[in-house]
Design a protein around this motif. Structure first.
Motif, mmCIF file in Angstrom:
data_model
loop_
_atom_site.group_PDB
_atom_site.id
_atom_site.type_symbol
_atom_site.label_atom_id
_atom_site.label_comp_id
_atom_site.label_asym_id
_atom_site.label_seq_id
_atom_site.Cartn_x
_atom_site.Cartn_y
_atom_site.Cartn_z
ATOM 1 N N ARG A 408 0.837 -1.194 0.000
ATOM 2 C CA ARG A 408 0.000 0.000 0.000
ATOM 3 C C ARG A 408 0.873 1.246 0.000
ATOM 4 O O ARG A 408 1.909 1.297 0.669
ATOM 5 C CB ARG A 408 -0.936 -0.002 1.216
ATOM 6 C CG ARG A 408 -2.013 -1.071 1.143
ATOM 7 C CD ARG A 408 -2.708 -1.282 2.471
ATOM 8 N NE ARG A 408 -3.812 -2.232 2.352
ATOM 9 C CZ ARG A 408 -3.657 -3.546 2.295
ATOM 10 N NH1 ARG A 408 -2.442 -4.071 2.401
ATOM 11 N NH2 ARG A 408 -4.695 -4.342 2.150
ATOM 12 N N LEU A 409 0.419 2.214 -0.754
ATOM 13 C CA LEU A 409 1.042 3.532 -0.754
ATOM 14 C C LEU A 409 0.258 4.397 0.230
ATOM 15 O O LEU A 409 -0.954 4.577 0.072
ATOM 16 C CB LEU A 409 1.005 4.142 -2.160
ATOM 17 C CG LEU A 409 1.740 5.462 -2.356
ATOM 18 C CD1 LEU A 409 3.247 5.260 -2.216
ATOM 19 C CD2 LEU A 409 1.427 6.053 -3.731
ATOM 20 N N VAL A 410 0.962 4.889 1.233
ATOM 21 C CA VAL A 410 0.301 5.622 2.321
ATOM 22 C C VAL A 410 0.721 7.089 2.276
ATOM 23 O O VAL A 410 1.906 7.409 2.142
ATOM 24 C CB VAL A 410 0.669 5.010 3.692
ATOM 25 C CG1 VAL A 410 0.003 5.788 4.826
ATOM 26 C CG2 VAL A 410 0.254 3.543 3.730
ATOM 27 N N VAL A 411 -0.265 7.977 2.399
ATOM 28 C CA VAL A 411 -0.024 9.425 2.393
ATOM 29 C C VAL A 411 -0.063 9.954 3.823
ATOM 30 O O VAL A 411 -1.017 9.686 4.572
ATOM 31 C CB VAL A 411 -1.082 10.166 1.552
ATOM 32 C CG1 VAL A 411 -0.792 11.671 1.531
ATOM 33 C CG2 VAL A 411 -1.136 9.616 0.134
ATOM 34 N N ASP A 412 0.951 10.707 4.202
ATOM 35 C CA ASP A 412 0.969 11.397 5.499
ATOM 36 C C ASP A 412 0.405 12.800 5.279
ATOM 37 O O ASP A 412 1.064 13.682 4.716
ATOM 38 C CB ASP A 412 2.404 11.476 6.030
ATOM 39 C CG ASP A 412 2.475 12.082 7.426
ATOM 40 O OD1 ASP A 412 1.527 12.794 7.823
ATOM 41 O OD2 ASP A 412 3.492 11.857 8.111
ATOM 42 N N GLY A 420 1.845 16.720 -6.609
ATOM 43 C CA GLY A 420 1.309 15.972 -7.739
ATOM 44 C C GLY A 420 2.282 15.068 -8.470
ATOM 45 O O GLY A 420 1.921 14.452 -9.477
ATOM 46 N N LEU A 421 3.514 14.954 -8.002
ATOM 47 C CA LEU A 421 4.483 14.088 -8.684
ATOM 48 C C LEU A 421 4.074 12.623 -8.613
ATOM 49 O O LEU A 421 4.374 11.838 -9.511
ATOM 50 C CB LEU A 421 5.878 14.260 -8.077
ATOM 51 C CG LEU A 421 6.552 15.622 -8.279
ATOM 52 C CD1 LEU A 421 7.925 15.625 -7.626
ATOM 53 C CD2 LEU A 421 6.680 15.940 -9.759
ATOM 54 N N CYS A 422 3.381 12.250 -7.549
ATOM 55 C CA CYS A 422 2.988 10.849 -7.382
ATOM 56 C C CYS A 422 2.003 10.412 -8.467
ATOM 57 O O CYS A 422 2.095 9.291 -8.975
ATOM 58 C CB CYS A 422 2.386 10.614 -5.997
ATOM 59 S SG CYS A 422 1.066 11.767 -5.546
ATOM 60 N N VAL A 423 1.089 11.275 -8.850
ATOM 61 C CA VAL A 423 0.132 10.889 -9.885
ATOM 62 C C VAL A 423 0.802 10.840 -11.255
ATOM 63 O O VAL A 423 0.410 10.053 -12.127
ATOM 64 C CB VAL A 423 -1.084 11.841 -9.894
ATOM 65 C CG1 VAL A 423 -0.740 13.204 -10.501
ATOM 66 C CG2 VAL A 423 -2.251 11.219 -10.668
ATOM 67 N N ARG A 450 5.318 -1.753 -8.338
ATOM 68 C CA ARG A 450 6.123 -1.464 -7.159
ATOM 69 C C ARG A 450 7.330 -0.568 -7.473
ATOM 70 O O ARG A 450 7.607 0.371 -6.731
ATOM 71 C CB ARG A 450 6.588 -2.750 -6.483
ATOM 72 C CG ARG A 450 7.428 -2.483 -5.237
ATOM 73 C CD ARG A 450 8.035 -3.734 -4.644
ATOM 74 N NE ARG A 450 7.047 -4.514 -3.945
ATOM 75 C CZ ARG A 450 6.645 -5.716 -4.321
ATOM 76 N NH1 ARG A 450 7.148 -6.256 -5.420
ATOM 77 N NH2 ARG A 450 5.761 -6.381 -3.619
ATOM 78 N N PRO A 451 8.092 -0.837 -8.562
ATOM 79 C CA PRO A 451 9.236 0.050 -8.840
ATOM 80 C C PRO A 451 8.831 1.510 -9.012
ATOM 81 O O PRO A 451 9.533 2.409 -8.554
ATOM 82 C CB PRO A 451 9.820 -0.531 -10.128
ATOM 83 C CG PRO A 451 9.423 -1.968 -10.108
ATOM 84 C CD PRO A 451 8.053 -1.979 -9.502
ATOM 85 N N LYS A 452 7.685 1.748 -9.658
ATOM 86 C CA LYS A 452 7.237 3.135 -9.815
ATOM 87 C C LYS A 452 6.786 3.718 -8.479
ATOM 88 O O LYS A 452 6.986 4.914 -8.217
ATOM 89 C CB LYS A 452 6.101 3.201 -10.836
ATOM 90 C CG LYS A 452 6.557 2.965 -12.273
ATOM 91 C CD LYS A 452 5.452 3.245 -13.261
ATOM 92 C CE LYS A 452 5.956 3.102 -14.693
ATOM 93 N NZ LYS A 452 4.911 3.417 -15.695
ATOM 94 N N ALA A 453 6.175 2.901 -7.631
ATOM 95 C CA ALA A 453 5.774 3.383 -6.307
ATOM 96 C C ALA A 453 6.996 3.769 -5.483
ATOM 97 O O ALA A 453 6.989 4.784 -4.775
ATOM 98 C CB ALA A 453 4.951 2.322 -5.583
#
Length: 469
Positions: A408-412, A420-423, A450-453
């Motif tokens: 899971r990718l978790v946002v703090d 917006g770099l994550c999108v 996963r590598p992109k995450a």
């Protein structure tokens, strides 16, 4: 400018009409003309072995003449390598190039049948649609569904599966050019090879050779980090391709997939993507997989995961596969767990026990992968053997099918600033709300992404992202 992927800047998939608009009609070639074309561009198989395509054509024609004249053409579209998706990308987006190359070869050889061996639902559907778009001309083409396993892609394994038997290597040293599909001499090559000959047939030798290197002309398809398929001219800098895909050499780069070889960072920064350049660094282009290892994962643990998976993917028909590869995986696990100096000796002994003894190339390829890792990461393996280890988790940077239980990718929210770099890196995972922030605080990440995450986590300016198992 792309060749195989031409036109995809306008549409996601080229149907028959769009394909002809982009590439034009396919010329007819007699056998000798097609052989001369393949020789003139030095076309070699793009599935791993790199065997000259012209020699395959001559061998099949010779075997057919010495028999009853019958022969077949088979496209190996299995791509059972979990770090590869370049052939899948070609088949999903430009399937008619592959059909062109296969039918061109069949016409030159006088082959009665073209068979494409596939292992994925989406690839099978794309090809069946493309065959239907061909109308009567498509009746010569048959799409055959096979099990999705690593060894399915071995030549005799693929032929056995298409003929209705188990998709396993037969262990016999008989070339498919002599006895292949239904006992006929068979031209067998992989997806990209047929697409390349279709492009070359339209361009001719001189224009085809206008990109690439003098010794290795043309382009090559690559899969970078297990997620991104790209087409680049042969001879392109490896470092440039990694930068283009938003990554870097990290701790080292695995070239050629899980039967490939590791390059240390220094070599990866100066190597070019050609057989000649990679050979000088003891590397192989192989199946076109380019897997950089991020700084924050454990090299020894990553190698142990792949060695275990490769042991499970064996045909299980000979001692080196059925017993040798599981023993090798056990020895690597013991080394990583801190088995002492004897553990390293055990790994070396297990590799010696499987090399040049298998019924197919799988034991040699797996042992070569482990041996290359030991050579490029000696300190890592030594530290693990002695019990100190590296202190890093195994993040699964080397993709495996069993990794489908998503992280899971978790946002703090206390840190996120909505950059917006994550999108940009993960459009299939991250969705933004009306204010430009991630719409969810926790998002599942499929193993293939996963590598992109990991890159998204490292690139977040606010350090607001983390991966949670």
């Amino acid at each position: 400018m792309p060749r195989l992927l031409a036109g995809l800047d306008v549409m996601a998939r080229l149907d028959r009409a769009a394909h002809l608009s982009v590439h034009g009609d396919l010329p007819r070639y007699g056998l000798e003309d097609l052989v001369q074309l393949a020789e003139g561009i030095d076309l070699r198989g793009r599935g791993g072995a790199g065997f000259p395509f012209a020699r395959k054509l001559r061998a099949v024609a010779r075997s057919a003449r010495s028999g009853d004249g019958r022969c077949a053409v088979v496209v190996n579209a299995s791509e059972g390598e979990p770090s590869c998706l370049k052939d899948t990308a070609v088949l999903l987006h430009v399937p008619h190039l592959v059909l062109d190359g296969a039918l061109l070869s069949a016409g030159a050889l006088g082959a009665e049948e073209v068979v494409i061996g596939v292992t994925r639902d989406d690839v099978e559907q794309s090809l069946r649609e493309a065959v239907a778009e061909r109308g009567p001309a498509g009746r010569r083409v048959r799409v055959s569904r096979l099990p999705e396993r690593f060894v399915t892609g071995e030549g005799t394994s693929l032929i056995n599966g298409i003929d209705g038997g188990p998709a396993l290597p037969n262990g016999k040293k008989v070339r498919t050019s002599e006895r292949g599909l239904s006992g006929m001499p068979t031209l067998l090559s992989n997806t990209e090879t047929y697409a390349q000959i279709a492009v070359a047939a339209r361009l001719g030798v001189e224009d085809y050779r206008s990109v690439g290197t003098e010794k290795e002309p043309g382009t090559v398809m690559l899969t970078v980090a297990g997620t991104t398929a790209v087409e680049v001219p042969l001879g392109t800098s490896l470092a440039y391709v990694l930068e283009l895909c938003g990554t870097a050499p990290g701790q080292g780069v695995l070239i050629g997939g899980y039967h490939g070889r590791w390059l240390p960072p220094a070599s990866a920064r100066v190597a070019a993507l050609s057989r000649e350049s990679l050979t000088s660094y003891d590397g192989v282009l192989g199946a076109g997989a380019v897997l950089p290892l991020p700084e924050d994962t454990c090299p020894a643990g990553e190698v142990a995961r792949v060695a275990r998976w490769m042991a499970g993917e064996s045909a299980g028909q000979c001692g080196p596969c059925a017993r040798g590869l599981p023993s090798l995986a056990d020895a690597v696990d013991a080394l990583v767990a801190g088995g002492g100096g004897a553990a390293l000796d055990a790994v070396q002994a297990r590799m010696r026990g499987v090399r040049r003894r298998g019924a197919c190339s799988h034991p040699d390829g797996t042992a070569g992968f482990v041996a290359s890792a030991l050579a490029v990461f000696p300190d890592e393996f030594r530290d693990h053997a002695l019990g100190s280890g590296c202190g890093r988790r195994v993040l699964g940077a080397l993709p495996l099918p069993e990794d489908e239980s998503p992280e899971r990718l978790v946002v703090d929210w206390t840190l996120c600033k909505g950059h917006g770099l994550c999108v940009d890196l993960l459009p299939d995972v991250v969705r933004l709300d009306d204010d430009g922030f991630p719409a969810l605080a926790v998002m599942e990440v499929p193993a293939r992404l996963r590598p992109k995450a990991l890159r998204a986590v490292r690139r977040c300016p606010a350090l607001a992202l983390r991966i949670q198992e």
